[in-house]
Design an enzyme around this catalytic site. Sequence first.
Site, PDB file in Angstrom:
ATOM      1  CE  LYS A  46      35.966 -14.000  -2.157  1.00 43.01           C
ATOM      2  NZ  LYS A  46      36.157 -13.287  -3.290  1.00 43.01           N
ATOM      3  NE  ARG A 145      36.862  -9.292  -9.158  1.00 40.33           N
ATOM      4  CZ  ARG A 145      36.043  -9.820  -8.452  1.00 40.33           C
ATOM      5  NH1 ARG A 145      36.005  -9.066  -7.305  1.00 40.33           N
ATOM      6  NH2 ARG A 145      35.553 -10.931  -8.582  1.00 40.33           N
ATOM      7  CE1 TYR A 267      40.235   8.876  22.155  1.00 38.35           C
ATOM      8  CE2 TYR A 267      39.354   6.768  21.583  1.00 38.35           C
ATOM      9  CZ  TYR A 267      40.200   7.386  22.159  1.00 38.35           C
ATOM     10  OH  TYR A 267      41.341   6.612  22.663  1.00 38.35           O
ATOM     11  CG  MET A 315      41.725  -0.302  19.071  1.00 38.94           C
ATOM     12  SD  MET A 315      43.344  -0.303  19.101  1.00 38.94           S
ATOM     13  CE  MET A 315      43.847   0.868  17.932  1.00 38.94           C
TER      14      MET A 315
END
Length: 372
Positions: A46, A145, A267, A315
């Site tokens: 998956k 779940r 940053y 990023m």
Amino acid sequence: MFADIAERPIVDAASGVLTIDLTALAANYRLLQARLAPARAAGVVKADAYGLGASRVAPALYAAGCRDFFVAHLGEALRLRPLLAGDARLYVLNGLQPGAEAACAEAGIVPVLNSLDQVDNWVALARARGITLPALLQFDSGMCRLGLEPQEAEALAADPARHAGLEILHVMSHLACADEPDNAQNAEQLAAFERLAALFPAATPCFANSGGSFLGAAYAGSLARPGLALYGGAPFGGLPNPMAPVVHLDVPVIQTRTVPAGSRIGYGGRFVAPTQMRLATIGAGYADGLPRHLSDRGAAWFGDVRLPIVGRVSMDSIILDISALPAGSLHLGSLVEVVGPHQTLEDVAEAAGTIAYEVLTRLGARYHRIYR
């Protein structure tokens, strides 16, 4: 195994080189299959084979002997179906959304039925077509779940007409704490699952995940569903990892510089250089799957030297402290190790305060991928 990577140009991506060792993947499958026998080991592919490329991973697993493949969504199974031989069996863990039943049946894909609604919808198609349709039936054994609650499983077993038209191949459930072998919830879930499985004696059990594959024969059932362990992840936290590493990630240097004491780095300027420092900026960041929580905590490696991350992960870039290296060791294009022999997926995950699953599945599409 990866010695030549440092000499290989990055031809189609600027953010790094992600090497996926399909030989190691196959070895991990064979190790799991030998451990689980006589049960079969499936391959959980998956999320695009945990981000590594299901179109390459699933055929490699098939070549290693795997014939059972689990995905999360029907769309994943439909994309894989043409890539595997006809004897490969594809199962959809999340079952089917209403209206998807015909496409699933026509492709020969087997849904996991998690609710009475999904059972009823699959039965309705079987009756409308006058055929028998295969399915897996999932119970909730304590994870809350997916799966039928115990009273729903009991009601379904007591009403054979409600599931007439289905061939229930396996009954299954999912372990919540299999990566913690001493956790008492494992035995509690096993007992709950065995009680529910006895309601459907014609179906064989499918229970163990990666960690469960190492908990003993009682958990193996007839079909196990290892996922992370196939890709080199540790089945248990805090214990030696028996799986071969499959993933190696190297990221190139964009720029180096020397900064004086007091310089604010990254940053927000929250990291302040305590002394003169030499820095390297590398060309990958959180857009490439390297968590922002690695800021001021994680590291990369060059040779045997650890290079701490300083300042916030950006990023598309990360700043490293390279003061421990001899001057001139790194330059534009030099590759540093982010995942590899010095730093496992688990190491990166621990530094980021997350799990290896998340690190692996987030590795971005901008990396140049090499399949060995």
